[in-house]
Design a protein around this motif. Structure first.
Motif, PDB file in Angstrom:
ATOM      1  N   VAL A  30       0.826  -1.205   0.000  1.00  0.00           N
ATOM      2  CA  VAL A  30       0.000   0.000   0.000  1.00  0.00           C
ATOM      3  C   VAL A  30       0.863   1.258   0.000  1.00  0.00           C
ATOM      4  CG1 VAL A  30      -0.229   0.235   2.516  1.00  0.00           C
ATOM      5  CG2 VAL A  30      -2.071   1.030   1.023  1.00  0.00           C
ATOM      6  N   PHE A  31       2.114   1.151   0.468  1.00  0.00           N
ATOM      7  CA  PHE A  31       3.002   2.314   0.467  1.00  0.00           C
ATOM      8  C   PHE A  31       3.233   2.827  -0.951  1.00  0.00           C
ATOM      9  CE2 PHE A  31       5.394   1.569   4.757  1.00  0.00           C
ATOM     10  CZ  PHE A  31       4.196   1.791   5.420  1.00  0.00           C
ATOM     11  N   LYS A  32       3.317   1.917  -1.921  1.00  0.00           N
ATOM     12  CA  LYS A  32       3.507   2.349  -3.307  1.00  0.00           C
ATOM     13  C   LYS A  32       2.305   3.153  -3.788  1.00  0.00           C
ATOM     14  CE  LYS A  32       5.432  -0.233  -6.510  1.00  0.00           C
ATOM     15  NZ  LYS A  32       5.687  -1.263  -7.559  1.00  0.00           N
ATOM     16  N   ILE A  33       1.099   2.707  -3.431  1.00  0.00           N
ATOM     17  CA  ILE A  33      -0.110   3.428  -3.821  1.00  0.00           C
ATOM     18  C   ILE A  33      -0.135   4.810  -3.180  1.00  0.00           C
ATOM     19  CG2 ILE A  33      -2.629   3.414  -3.728  1.00  0.00           C
ATOM     20  CD1 ILE A  33      -2.485   0.356  -3.702  1.00  0.00           C
ATOM     21  N   VAL A  34       0.226   4.857  -1.897  1.00  0.00           N
ATOM     22  CA  VAL A  34       0.275   6.138  -1.197  1.00  0.00           C
ATOM     23  C   VAL A  34       1.256   7.082  -1.889  1.00  0.00           C
ATOM     24  CG1 VAL A  34       0.936   7.284   0.954  1.00  0.00           C
ATOM     25  CG2 VAL A  34      -0.399   5.173   1.031  1.00  0.00           C
ATOM     26  N   CYS A  35       2.417   6.568  -2.269  1.00  0.00           N
ATOM     27  CA  CYS A  35       3.435   7.402  -2.933  1.00  0.00           C
ATOM     28  C   CYS A  35       2.944   7.905  -4.286  1.00  0.00           C
ATOM     29  CB  CYS A  35       4.726   6.609  -3.102  1.00  0.00           C
ATOM     30  SG  CYS A  35       5.653   6.356  -1.571  1.00  0.00           S
ATOM     31  N   ILE A  36       2.210   7.066  -5.026  1.00  0.00           N
ATOM     32  CA  ILE A  36       1.708   7.480  -6.337  1.00  0.00           C
ATOM     33  C   ILE A  36       0.667   8.588  -6.195  1.00  0.00           C
ATOM     34  CG2 ILE A  36       0.346   6.728  -8.332  1.00  0.00           C
ATOM     35  CD1 ILE A  36       1.739   3.996  -8.095  1.00  0.00           C
ATOM     36  N   VAL A  37      -0.252   8.420  -5.248  1.00  0.00           N
ATOM     37  CA  VAL A  37      -1.269   9.456  -5.015  1.00  0.00           C
ATOM     38  C   VAL A  37      -0.606  10.752  -4.552  1.00  0.00           C
ATOM     39  CG1 VAL A  37      -3.261  10.105  -3.613  1.00  0.00           C
ATOM     40  CG2 VAL A  37      -3.074   7.768  -4.498  1.00  0.00           C
ATOM     41  N   TYR A  38       0.358  10.611  -3.655  1.00  0.00           N
ATOM     42  CA  TYR A  38       1.076  11.771  -3.148  1.00  0.00           C
ATOM     43  C   TYR A  38       1.829  12.471  -4.280  1.00  0.00           C
ATOM     44  CZ  TYR A  38       3.967  14.530   0.014  1.00  0.00           C
ATOM     45  OH  TYR A  38       4.575  15.570   0.664  1.00  0.00           O
ATOM     46  N   ALA A  39       2.448  11.670  -5.166  1.00  0.00           N
ATOM     47  CA  ALA A  39       3.187  12.233  -6.292  1.00  0.00           C
ATOM     48  C   ALA A  39       2.269  13.029  -7.209  1.00  0.00           C
ATOM     49  CB  ALA A  39       3.871  11.119  -7.079  1.00  0.00           C
ATOM     50  N   LEU A  40       1.046  12.547  -7.393  1.00  0.00           N
ATOM     51  CA  LEU A  40       0.078  13.274  -8.219  1.00  0.00           C
ATOM     52  C   LEU A  40      -0.226  14.641  -7.628  1.00  0.00           C
ATOM     53  CD1 LEU A  40      -1.996  13.487 -10.501  1.00  0.00           C
ATOM     54  CD2 LEU A  40      -3.614  12.256  -9.032  1.00  0.00           C
ATOM     55  N   ILE A  41      -0.412  14.668  -6.313  1.00  0.00           N
ATOM     56  CA  ILE A  41      -0.780  15.925  -5.654  1.00  0.00           C
ATOM     57  C   ILE A  41       0.374  16.920  -5.678  1.00  0.00           C
ATOM     58  CG2 ILE A  41      -1.475  16.969  -3.461  1.00  0.00           C
ATOM     59  CD1 ILE A  41      -2.912  14.328  -2.823  1.00  0.00           C
ATOM     60  N   ILE A  42       1.575  16.457  -5.334  1.00  0.00           N
ATOM     61  CA  ILE A  42       2.695  17.403  -5.278  1.00  0.00           C
ATOM     62  C   ILE A  42       3.142  17.809  -6.683  1.00  0.00           C
ATOM     63  CG2 ILE A  42       4.579  15.708  -5.189  1.00  0.00           C
ATOM     64  CD1 ILE A  42       5.894  17.602  -3.099  1.00  0.00           C
ATOM     65  N   SER A  43       2.965  16.932  -7.668  1.00  0.00           N
ATOM     66  CA  SER A  43       3.267  17.302  -9.052  1.00  0.00           C
ATOM     67  C   SER A  43       2.315  18.397  -9.519  1.00  0.00           C
ATOM     68  CB  SER A  43       3.153  16.081  -9.967  1.00  0.00           C
ATOM     69  OG  SER A  43       4.106  15.098  -9.639  1.00  0.00           O
ATOM     70  N   THR A  44       1.062  18.290  -9.101  1.00  0.00           N
ATOM     71  CA  THR A  44       0.081  19.326  -9.436  1.00  0.00           C
ATOM     72  C   THR A  44       0.456  20.648  -8.783  1.00  0.00           C
ATOM     73  OG1 THR A  44      -1.651  17.636  -9.582  1.00  0.00           O
ATOM     74  CG2 THR A  44      -2.367  19.922  -9.375  1.00  0.00           C
ATOM     75  N   MET A  45       0.916  20.587  -7.535  1.00  0.00           N
ATOM     76  CA  MET A  45       1.329  21.796  -6.831  1.00  0.00           C
ATOM     77  C   MET A  45       2.501  22.473  -7.540  1.00  0.00           C
ATOM     78  SD  MET A  45       2.755  22.236  -2.925  1.00  0.00           S
ATOM     79  CE  MET A  45       4.488  22.009  -3.346  1.00  0.00           C
ATOM     80  N   LEU A  46       3.508  21.684  -7.870  1.00  0.00           N
ATOM     81  CA  LEU A  46       4.678  22.250  -8.539  1.00  0.00           C
ATOM     82  C   LEU A  46       4.325  22.751  -9.934  1.00  0.00           C
ATOM     83  CD1 LEU A  46       7.666  22.871  -8.803  1.00  0.00           C
ATOM     84  CD2 LEU A  46       8.074  20.466  -9.380  1.00  0.00           C
ATOM     85  N   GLY A  47       3.539  21.967 -10.667  1.00  0.00           N
ATOM     86  CA  GLY A  47       3.155  22.378 -12.016  1.00  0.00           C
ATOM     87  C   GLY A  47       2.359  23.668 -12.025  1.00  0.00           C
ATOM     88  N   LYS A  48       1.449  23.806 -11.063  1.00  0.00           N
ATOM     89  CA  LYS A  48       0.654  25.027 -10.979  1.00  0.00           C
ATOM     90  C   LYS A  48       1.527  26.226 -10.632  1.00  0.00           C
ATOM     91  CE  LYS A  48      -2.962  27.670 -10.706  1.00  0.00           C
ATOM     92  NZ  LYS A  48      -3.392  28.324 -11.971  1.00  0.00           N
ATOM     93  N   ALA A  49       2.481  26.036  -9.719  1.00  0.00           N
ATOM     94  CA  ALA A  49       3.380  27.131  -9.342  1.00  0.00           C
ATOM     95  C   ALA A  49       4.239  27.570 -10.527  1.00  0.00           C
ATOM     96  CB  ALA A  49       4.265  26.694  -8.174  1.00  0.00           C
TER      97      ALA A  49
END
Length: 226
Positions: free
Chosen positions: A140-159
């Protein structure tokens, strides 16, 4: 004018204290008390800048509220992740969501935001799925990391997209802070799920606190800009 100088002085003093304490935090074996102190300081700075924004009756107050909330959630994530990875990562993710929404209050989401965020997330996803060095003992840690990566990628991309559309010191500061945050989280993955190099934990925390300091300071810079 005197109040502006006082607020600036408080921001600089708190950021200096965080950076100095970050050095001692790392040089003392990542002492938990020092970690909580550093995190408490950047969260307090965000709340301090929010109070100033409220008193000054600034426009777009929602940006300041969400930035302060994101900083507080980052502080809570710092505390919780040492006890439970999923709970801590979830708290951090909520903080990132706050930052993304705050950035959206600066500029509405457009195609450029989605394109930049998508490219960043694609790179992060391929790394998480294909890197042979990564070891997830709990699937489940891999799934958590993928979801987290989506969110932080969105944050960086928006900035980044915000900066590309409106180039100034304020948007540059948010983009730089977001980039350091992204890099810090990447180093955290290296440290937790690869664990081959001692320097990754220092690279993680060495960029994490400057990232949060820049994001808190950006709140003041926006007020000064107005």
């Amino acid at each position: 004018m005197k109040k502006n100088k006082l607020v600036l002085t408080v921001n600089i003093a708190v950021i200096a204290a965080i950076l100095i304490l970050n050095y001692f935090y790392q040089s003392n074996g990542f002492d938990f008390t020092l970690k909580c102190t550093c995190s408490g300081l950047f969260a307090s700075l965000g709340l301090f800048n929010l109070v100033i924004a409220i008193k000054d009756k600034v426009s777009n107050l929602r940006f300041y509220v969400l930035m302060a909330l994101g900083l507080v959630l980052a502080m809570l994530g710092d505390v919780l992740i040492g006890y439970d990875f999923i709970v801590g990562a979830g708290t951090f993710a909520l903080g990132h969501v706050c930052f993304v929404i705050a950035y959206c209050f600066l500029q509405k989401i457009k195609g450029l935001d989605l394109a930049v965020s998508g490219v960043i997330f694609l790179g992060a996803l391929l790394f998480l799925l294909l890197c042979p060095l990564l070891t997830f003992d709990v699937p489940v840690f891999k799934i958590v990391c993928i979801v987290y990566a989506l969110i932080i990628s969105t944050m960086l991309g928006k900035a980044i997209a915000n900066f590309l559309r409106e180039k100034n010191a304020f948007t540059a500061l948010l983009a730089l802070g977001s980039a350091l945050f992204f890099f810090s989280d990447l180093m955290l993955v290296f440290d937790w799920f690869i664990g081959l190099w001692d320097w990754t934990s220092h690279a993680c925390m060495g960029t994490y606190y400057p990232a949060l300091c820049l994001m808190a300071f950006a709140m003041w810079l926006k007020m000064e800009k107005k």
